[in-house]
Design a protein around this motif. Sequence first.
Motif, PDB file in Angstrom:
ATOM      1  N   TYR A   9       0.863  -1.187   0.000  1.00 28.80           N
ATOM      2  CA  TYR A   9       0.000   0.000   0.000  1.00 28.80           C
ATOM      3  C   TYR A   9       0.893   1.228   0.000  1.00 28.80           C
ATOM      4  O   TYR A   9       1.811   1.341   0.811  1.00 28.80           O
ATOM      5  N   ILE A  10       0.655   2.128  -0.953  1.00 28.70           N
ATOM      6  CA  ILE A  10       1.568   3.250  -1.164  1.00 28.70           C
ATOM      7  C   ILE A  10       0.816   4.572  -1.011  1.00 28.70           C
ATOM      8  O   ILE A  10      -0.270   4.740  -1.589  1.00 28.70           O
ATOM      9  N   ALA A  11       1.411   5.497  -0.245  1.00 32.05           N
ATOM     10  CA  ALA A  11       0.804   6.817  -0.075  1.00 32.05           C
ATOM     11  C   ALA A  11       1.155   7.678  -1.288  1.00 32.05           C
ATOM     12  O   ALA A  11       2.031   8.548  -1.237  1.00 32.05           O
ATOM     13  N   ALA A  12       0.494   7.411  -2.397  1.00 31.39           N
ATOM     14  CA  ALA A  12       0.701   8.149  -3.649  1.00 31.39           C
ATOM     15  C   ALA A  12      -0.510   7.880  -4.531  1.00 31.39           C
ATOM     16  O   ALA A  12      -1.237   6.914  -4.309  1.00 31.39           O
ATOM     17  N   THR A  13      -0.701   8.710  -5.550  1.00 34.90           N
ATOM     18  CA  THR A  13      -1.858   8.519  -6.440  1.00 34.90           C
ATOM     19  C   THR A  13      -1.583   7.345  -7.391  1.00 34.90           C
ATOM     20  O   THR A  13      -0.425   7.012  -7.659  1.00 34.90           O
ATOM     21  N   PRO A  14      -2.656   6.728  -7.931  1.00 33.28           N
ATOM     22  CA  PRO A  14      -2.458   5.668  -8.929  1.00 33.28           C
ATOM     23  C   PRO A  14      -1.609   6.150 -10.111  1.00 33.28           C
ATOM     24  O   PRO A  14      -0.773   5.385 -10.620  1.00 33.28           O
ATOM     25  N   GLY A  25      -8.911   3.602  -0.170  1.00 33.34           N
ATOM     26  CA  GLY A  25      -9.053   4.718   0.765  1.00 33.34           C
ATOM     27  C   GLY A  25      -8.168   5.860   0.314  1.00 33.34           C
ATOM     28  O   GLY A  25      -8.202   6.253  -0.855  1.00 33.34           O
ATOM     29  N   ALA A  26      -7.332   6.351   1.224  1.00 36.53           N
ATOM     30  CA  ALA A  26      -6.490   7.502   0.901  1.00 36.53           C
ATOM     31  C   ALA A  26      -5.194   7.098   0.210  1.00 36.53           C
ATOM     32  O   ALA A  26      -4.424   7.952  -0.213  1.00 36.53           O
ATOM     33  N   VAL A  27      -4.938   5.797   0.118  1.00 38.97           N
ATOM     34  CA  VAL A  27      -3.691   5.344  -0.481  1.00 38.97           C
ATOM     35  C   VAL A  27      -3.975   4.498  -1.730  1.00 38.97           C
ATOM     36  O   VAL A  27      -5.116   4.383  -2.161  1.00 38.97           O
ATOM     37  N   THR A  28      -2.911   3.942  -2.295  1.00 40.39           N
ATOM     38  CA  THR A  28      -3.045   3.144  -3.512  1.00 40.39           C
ATOM     39  C   THR A  28      -2.489   1.750  -3.255  1.00 40.39           C
ATOM     40  O   THR A  28      -1.422   1.609  -2.657  1.00 40.39           O
TER      41      THR A  28
END
Lengths: 183, 105
Positions: free
Chosen positions: A22-27, A111-114
């Motif tokens: 899970y990455i805190a960045a946009t798709p 959710g808020a992540v990707t």
Amino acid sequence: MNRPQTMLDPTSFKPKSVYRTYIAATPEKVWQALVDPSFTTRYFFGLSAEVEPRTGGRFRLLWPDGREHITGEVVDWSPPRRLCVSWDIQNMPPFSELPTTLVTYDIEPAGAVTRLTMTESHDWDVPREIMIGGEEGWPKIISGLKSLLETGNPLTFDMSEGPAPEFVAAVQKAADEKPWLKK
Amino acid sequence: MDLVFKALADESRRRLLDRLRADNGQTLNQLCAGLPGMTRQAVSKHLALLEEANLIAAIKRGREKLHYLNPVPIHEIAERWIGKFERSRLDALSQLKKALEARDE
């Protein structure tokens, strides 16, 4: 509209390994990290990706000196949700004697992540020793991509060790016996 | 990371991961068959917790749901606390542990 022609039949391939993070960045950012060589060189063992942006296009991973490491084709180009490429390892016996591998990246908002899921698929019954050997490298690549996007800093790798002897032995055995021909 | 430790703190869940390491990509039915001491309900519950911790990635293939051991979170824990210089020492320790355990059997 004709369906783009690809060389192989993806339906004959079965998923053998799955890696997920899970990455805190946009798709869109995750997609860019997969196809843009200025990103891949920083987390993919220094390899630069060269991806022709269409289904049926050419795919390559090149060493810093320009030599080919992986060649293949783009089996599915669906930005920013799914990238599927075929892999043929070049100039690295016994590894380069193995049949084509399918590598699929699925990118989904969570959710808020990707959520990034990498699936490695094969059209033959790969011995578990070979899959476990591959499980050494992929987590480093996937978590390196995550670090790069979240912090701007990739992880550093110690590549001096090379593949484990039992991994090489398992691949050599497969290259000698070619079990994929006995279908 | 808390979820990972919580998920790994249970012996049954560690056994489930061991089953997948030996044979990756199993359905719930296959996993139950390989773990005769566990009820289907228990296996289901443990799988959900492991999936929540991202130690298992489940993918749909046709009508089946296949479960895969996902080594990425464990790798991330190792990256955090184990430098590459520590590895060889740890390898020696785990070899020693294996040798001692083998003597017990």
